[in-house]
Design an enzyme around this catalytic site. Structure first.
Site, PDB file in Angstrom:
ATOM      1  N   HIS A 108       0.846  -1.193   0.000  1.00 55.93           N
ATOM      2  CA  HIS A 108       0.000   0.000   0.000  1.00 55.93           C
ATOM      3  C   HIS A 108       0.882   1.243   0.000  1.00 55.93           C
ATOM      4  O   HIS A 108       2.005   1.229   0.520  1.00 55.93           O
ATOM      5  CB  HIS A 108      -0.925  -0.003   1.217  1.00 55.93           C
ATOM      6  CG  HIS A 108      -2.018   1.011   1.149  1.00 55.93           C
ATOM      7  ND1 HIS A 108      -1.879   2.291   1.640  1.00 55.93           N
ATOM      8  CD2 HIS A 108      -3.277   0.942   0.632  1.00 55.93           C
ATOM      9  CE1 HIS A 108      -3.005   2.959   1.425  1.00 55.93           C
ATOM     10  NE2 HIS A 108      -3.863   2.171   0.823  1.00 55.93           N
ATOM     11  N   ASP A 120      -8.150  -4.567  -0.631  1.00 54.81           N
ATOM     12  CA  ASP A 120      -8.587  -5.139  -1.904  1.00 54.81           C
ATOM     13  C   ASP A 120      -8.365  -6.648  -1.961  1.00 54.81           C
ATOM     14  O   ASP A 120      -9.030  -7.343  -2.737  1.00 54.81           O
ATOM     15  CB  ASP A 120      -7.838  -4.472  -3.069  1.00 54.81           C
ATOM     16  CG  ASP A 120      -8.177  -3.004  -3.195  1.00 54.81           C
ATOM     17  OD1 ASP A 120      -9.356  -2.656  -3.106  1.00 54.81           O
ATOM     18  OD2 ASP A 120      -7.238  -2.201  -3.370  1.00 54.81           O
TER      19      ASP A 120
END
Length: 445
Positions: A323, A382
């Site tokens: 991320h 996700d």
């Protein structure tokens, strides 16, 4: 066009910029600093993403935290679970108004959302059924823009009018995506056209599940998991691509419908809201190429091939891992993973769920081995969201639209903030690196 290839060659050549120039002129590509931190371009009170600290000029990894109006999202989730209630509407209230509602205020707000779920008269027939789309995000964006024409006061950007428009959009998003999906199924997939009216008294998660299922049936656990996903996707700071797009367009003093449609266009991208689709494609590939899902060595070997660009799509990426801000952990992924376990047990998909957990555990060490890097790699939201949606029988084409149903709350909160506190059009600089050229008369070319 017959000359498309020739034109493409010219465009490609003329639009190429040497990456060395970005370094020479200290360009913040992606509005990111060289150390990976974001360029500070604004202030917000809406949300905060905390993924690292800077200690004596160095970036130090810490466990991730996500705050909505200063309140830890984990506290919101824990309170809803403890009191056995849904939490997304409370989250919307918090984001929009900056404080937690009383029980009476929350009930009243839920009633307002419920009253606004139905679309304007003939809107579904004229704008969704007569002009269906294969892509639900495109249909959502067009529908939002079309709602401008159904608004008696669309261009009034006063806080009062913008707030009214925002609440109506937040309420209508579940209905729009559900009807758009049903139209797509009918006109493109040759399925029966089944349209339900939004039921009174249902929250956002229940409304979605009811509208996309022919029998309108769903379990309490399914609604709870979807509600959790909506809470976790509602806001992620002002700098994420879609929220920044809303800030950017709002700063030009345009209408609410144009600003929110800009956010939808951004969220559609595979580098943003469409990332969970990439995860699902990767996982299907992994499941088909690994014989024993619980064999750590076999799983690690295949992850190595993916990172080396020798498996799946050749990108060298393990989707759902890593991320831009979170380092040690993404709190959204942790919360969704924990809730997903119960759903996996209910759906008899525990073996697949365990494969997800194994990949989450193995990826950091595989990444370090293949890349020779000590960069912190954590699983992001996700990675689990698509799996959760599939366990509920939600089709892939609704994954990103569900993200939009949630994130519109954050977009609207940031739009209100831009209207009230922005004041200046956002206008960063680009340096032109094209050399000067004289104009050549037509007869001399």
């Amino acid at each position: 066009m017959s000359n498309t290839k020739n034109y493409l060659a010219e465009v490609t050549g003329n639009d190429y910029i040497d990456s060395e120039l970005y370094t020479r002129f200290n360009v913040k590509r992606g509005l990111r600093n060289a150390d990976g931190t974001g360029v500070l371009v604004g202030l917000t009170r809406v949300g905060d993403v905390h993924g690292y600290i800077i200690d004596e000029g160095e970036k130090v990894a810490v466990d991730g935290k996500l705050y909505y109006r200063g309140i830890d999202v984990e506290s919101l989730v824990a309170a809803a679970e403890k009191e056995d209630r849904f939490g997304f509407e409370e989250t919307v209230y918090l984001l929009m108004f900056g404080r937690l509602p009383s029980k009476a205020e929350l009930e009243q707000f839920c009633g307002i959302l419920g009253e606004n779920r139905a679309l304007p008269d003939n809107f579904a027939e004229d704008n969704i059924m007569k002009a269906p789309s294969r892509d639900i995000m495109n249909k959502l964006a067009r529908s939002v823009l079309t709602l401008y024409s159904y608004d008696d006061n669309p261009d009034d950007n006063s806080p009062e009018n913008a707030l009214r428009q925002c609440i109506e959009l937040i309420a209508r998003f579940p209905t729009i995506i559900a009807y758009s999906y049903m139209a797509k199924k009918h006109y493109y997939d040759n399925k029966s056209l089944i349209i339900h009216s939004p039921a009174a008294g249902c929250n956002s998660a229940e409304t979605i599940l009811s509208l996309i299922r022919p029998d309108q049936k769903y379990s309490r656990l399914e609604a709870e998991v979807l509600d959790l996903a909506l809470i976790l996707h509602a806001e992620h700071g002002g700098g994420n691509n879609s929220t920044f797009a809303v800030h950017l367009v709002s700063s030009a003093d345009t209408d609410t419908y144009a600003a929110i449609s800009a956010g939808i266009g951004s969220l559609k991208g595979f580098k943003h809201g469409g990332a969970n689709i990439k995860v699902m494609g990767m996982m299907e590939d992994i499941k088909s190429n690994i014989k024993k899902w619980d064999d750590e060595s076999e799983v690690a070997d295949y992850l190595t091939k993916i990172l080396q660009g020798n498996a799946y799509d050749g990108s060298g990426l393990i989707y759902g891992q890593g991320h831009a801000i979170y380092t040690k952990s993404d709190p959204r992924a942790t919360l969704l993973r924990d809730k997903a376990q119960g759903l996996a047990e209910e759906k008899k998909l525990s073996d697949e769920f365990n494969l997800y957990k194994l990949i989450e555990r193995l990826t950091p060490e595989v990444f370090k081995k293949v890349k020779g890097s000590d960069k912190d790699i954590c699983t992001n939201v996700d990675f689990y969201s698509g799996f959760v949606y599939r366990m509920m029988g939600i089709p892939d084409e609704l994954f990103t639209p569900l993200f939009a149903v949630s994130r519109v709350a954050g977009w609207c909160a940031h739009r209100m903030e831009e209207i009230i506190s922005g004041g200046r059009i956002i206008r960063p600089a680009y340096k032109c690196v094209q050399s000067r050229m004289p104009y050549t008369p037509m007869g001399e070319r």
